[in-house]
Design an enzyme around this catalytic site. Sequence first.
Site, PDB file in Angstrom:
ATOM      1  CE  LYS A   9      12.150  -3.367  -5.116  1.00 47.69           C
ATOM      2  NZ  LYS A   9      12.971  -4.557  -5.591  1.00 47.69           N
TER       3      LYS A   9
ATOM      4  CG  HIS B 205      20.596 -37.213   2.854  1.00 47.82           C
ATOM      5  ND1 HIS B 205      21.185 -38.417   3.351  1.00 47.82           N
ATOM      6  CD2 HIS B 205      21.934 -36.330   2.348  1.00 47.82           C
ATOM      7  CE1 HIS B 205      22.377 -38.250   3.299  1.00 47.82           C
ATOM      8  NE2 HIS B 205      22.827 -37.064   3.036  1.00 47.82           N
TER       9      HIS B 205
ATOM     10  NE  ARG C 151       4.953   1.441  -0.956  1.00 47.03           N
ATOM     11  CZ  ARG C 151       5.700   1.704   0.341  1.00 47.03           C
ATOM     12  NH1 ARG C 151       6.676   2.543   0.087  1.00 47.03           N
ATOM     13  NH2 ARG C 151       5.352   1.145   1.501  1.00 47.03           N
TER      14      ARG C 151
ATOM     15  CB  CYS D 219      -0.942  -0.018   1.251  1.00 45.92           C
ATOM     16  SG  CYS D 219      -1.739  -1.420   1.376  1.00 45.92           S
TER      17      CYS D 219
ATOM     18  CD  GLU E  44      17.890 -14.023  -5.525  1.00 43.80           C
ATOM     19  OE1 GLU E  44      17.589 -14.629  -4.317  1.00 43.80           O
ATOM     20  OE2 GLU E  44      17.548 -12.967  -5.932  1.00 43.80           O
TER      21      GLU E  44
ATOM     22  CG  ASN F 238       0.264   2.437   3.642  1.00 42.80           C
ATOM     23  OD1 ASN F 238      -0.925   2.393   2.884  1.00 42.80           O
ATOM     24  ND2 ASN F 238       1.252   2.931   3.185  1.00 42.80           N
ATOM     25  N   GLY F 239      -0.812  -0.829   6.556  1.00 43.54           N
ATOM     26  CA  GLY F 239      -0.727  -1.898   7.686  1.00 43.54           C
ATOM     27  C   GLY F 239      -1.556  -2.501   8.012  1.00 43.54           C
TER      28      GLY F 239
ATOM     29  CD  GLU G 113      10.876 -12.655  -7.162  1.00 42.92           C
ATOM     30  OE1 GLU G 113      10.356 -11.957  -6.462  1.00 42.92           O
ATOM     31  OE2 GLU G 113      12.264 -12.601  -7.107  1.00 42.92           O
TER      32      GLU G 113
ATOM     33  CD1 TRP H 182      -0.096  -6.179  -3.217  1.00 40.87           C
ATOM     34  CD2 TRP H 182      -0.169  -7.026  -1.265  1.00 40.87           C
ATOM     35  NE1 TRP H 182       0.311  -7.230  -3.280  1.00 40.87           N
ATOM     36  CE2 TRP H 182       0.296  -7.995  -1.981  1.00 40.87           C
ATOM     37  CE3 TRP H 182      -0.392  -7.171   0.213  1.00 40.87           C
ATOM     38  CZ2 TRP H 182       0.545  -9.194  -1.444  1.00 40.87           C
ATOM     39  CZ3 TRP H 182      -0.145  -8.439   0.599  1.00 40.87           C
ATOM     40  CH2 TRP H 182       0.531  -9.410  -0.257  1.00 40.87           C
TER      41      TRP H 182
ATOM     42  CE  LYS I  97      15.700 -11.964  -8.364  1.00 40.01           C
ATOM     43  NZ  LYS I  97      15.140 -12.127  -6.968  1.00 40.01           N
TER      44      LYS I  97
HETATM   45  C1  F6R Z   1      12.575 -11.009  -4.305  1.00 46.19           C
HETATM   46  C2  F6R Z   1      12.609 -10.132  -3.581  1.00 46.19           C
HETATM   47  C3  F6R Z   1      11.926 -10.255  -2.076  1.00 46.19           C
HETATM   48  C4  F6R Z   1      12.661  -9.409  -1.127  1.00 46.19           C
HETATM   49  C5  F6R Z   1      11.973  -9.449   0.260  1.00 46.19           C
HETATM   50  C6  F6R Z   1      12.721  -8.709   1.249  1.00 46.19           C
HETATM   51  O1  F6R Z   1      13.134 -10.787  -5.636  1.00 46.19           O
HETATM   52  O2  F6R Z   1      12.803  -8.888  -4.044  1.00 46.19           O
HETATM   53  O3  F6R Z   1      12.309 -11.632  -1.805  1.00 46.19           O
HETATM   54  O4  F6R Z   1      13.977  -9.584  -1.248  1.00 46.19           O
HETATM   55  O5  F6R Z   1      10.666  -9.140   0.266  1.00 46.19           O
HETATM   56  O6  F6R Z   1      12.729  -7.363   1.003  1.00 46.19           O
HETATM   57  P1  F6R Z   1      13.529  -6.304   1.694  1.00 46.19           P
HETATM   58  O7  F6R Z   1      14.800  -6.633   1.239  1.00 46.19           O
HETATM   59  O8  F6R Z   1      13.113  -4.815   1.076  1.00 46.19           O
HETATM   60  O9  F6R Z   1      13.384  -6.327   3.036  1.00 46.19           O
END
Ligand code: F6R
Length: 612
Positions: free
Chosen positions: A607, A508, A27, A2, A485, A102-103, A492, A76, A489
């Site tokens: 984001k 295992h 975001r 949000c 990672e 927000n929250g 997501e 959101w 990627k």
């Molecule tokens: C994946 C990604 C998320 C963030 C996670 C933490 O590509 O971007 O997994 O890494 O939400 O976000 P921050 O780093 O802002 O605490």
Amino acid sequence: MCGIIGVTGSDDPFGLILDGLTLLEYRGYDSAGVALVTGRELWRRRSAIRGESIGELLRLGPTAPVARAGIGHTRWATHGAPTEHNAHPHVDCTGRVAVVHNGIIENHREIAAKLDAEGHTRTSETDSEVVAHLVEAELASGADLFEAVQRCAKVLRGDFALAFMSADEPEVLVATRRSSPLIVGRTDSIGLVSSDISAVLGTTRELYAIGDDEVAEVRPGSIRIVDAEGSTVDPVPLRVSWGVRAALREGYEDFMSKEIHEQPRALADTLVGRILPEGTTELEELEIPAEELASIGRVIVIACGSSYHAGLAGRAALESWAKVPCTVEIASEFRYRDPVIDASTLVLAISQSGETVDTFHALREAKRRGARTIVLTNVVDSLMAREADGVLYTRAGPEIGVASTKCHTAQIVLLQVFALHLALIRRQLTPEQAAVIGARIASLPGLVERAVGQFDTYRATAEQLAEVNDVFFLGRGHGYPVALEGALKLKELAYVRAEGYPAGEMKHGPISLIDRHAVVVVVATRGALFEKLLANIEEVRARGATVVVLCDEGDEEAGELADIVLEVPAVDEMVAAAVCVVPFQVLAYAIARARGNDVDRPRNLAKVVTVE
Ligand code: F6R
């Protein structure tokens, strides 16, 4: 997630709010809305068309009434579906008070039951709407908007950033927050409220933080802030490190490809002035005295998602160079355990945004238990930067694509610099060893540039895999966080089931999943475990899997075991992660694009994750 923006004293509050909401789009959101005070009435419009809500509001521009003040929101969904009636701003029964939130209001059910019994009519399923009705009740008892918000904030539990306006006080915005970020700003004639610095940078750089439980009154050109006890607070000015231009796409197809290409610069900027030629380090914002760092007994890294993987990638350096015990923990789990922490524990939070609520609360909890705390973040003066004892700033510039790329690699590299710094303070490396390590870290922007230079090659290779449905990413040692990672990627962005696994652990259990339909991606760049990794590759090959090998340029031994090869420049394994992860970023990017997915705004993701 949000986003909030509020404006007062402008000839075009609608335009400024919509500009702000557009900047907050990154975001992640699924509905949006605006309310303006026009004359002595409220005008409100909301939209819940996925990906188009801001566009729909923008089209209303010409019909927006003349006004001087307004508030806007991108939502959101958490409580209640992403529909128009759940979109913010919410209003009270009279339609004269509007709020954006927000929250999460944790005690919203309790409050709603009381309000319902008093005869209020709620029109949404959100936790947020109750706040408008609470304020309505306070106004009815004679309070002005500022007093009403002060009283109402006291009964709320949870994390929140709230901005209010009332048709009866047309030029006043009132804002308050607990844990969720919210800032205020001004010019000579305008007042602003926002959850994000970038949304108001086009109007002013004179910005101030609001502290927990403080209430701010914003009028055209003026700001007043009081604390929870009602005493006036001197606003804390924020330092702003970016310009508005940094958040533009500049000719790239999307922000994600732009940000992948920006990695060499992001790393170079992050390293500037921090490693000197002889291998000594300068980390001036750290603020924790060297003697205190020298006596640290252990480090606990807390983070989420890609930042967690960056922590795993840096752990080896903390242990091997600085000889400090290090564990890396998922913040949302750490917070609710009963971790044993004392004054010799250093808790290092990693968060690109500096706002992630899980990491923020874990950091607070660590501080409460007596740990020394540092945050490694990309956002100057962000919520966590203000909370921790010391700060390490990556200098990657704003990251707009939801999937972290340049911030992730900058985090890894800065963590390695910190490990070297700690090693020197703790006298665990000779000057010669430090100089060699320093030179290796300093070479990373160039090596990452070479990897990024193969973007088109990686992309073409990835397109052969556009139809995959299930992928294992394997690695050992330095390759394991890279494998995690790579899998994250792919999940997501491409919406492909993917699992990151330590290669030595396959036997295992998970190897029973491997057959000729399986696709296995292995990080097989050279390091101490290379021979063992080759054996692990043989194990999955023997079961018919399609094997993609990520190896050093020209490494025939690794390449021979692969159906598909991805090459990166060879680099010492202790600092290899930032280089090795680049082809996996492109792999996920290319598969996602080949499937028609929005790489900058993948479904269901945001984001900045400001809910638990
Ligand atoms: C994946 C990604 C998320 C963030 C996670 C933490 O590509 O971007 O997994 O890494 O939400 O976000 P921050 O780093 O802002 O605490």
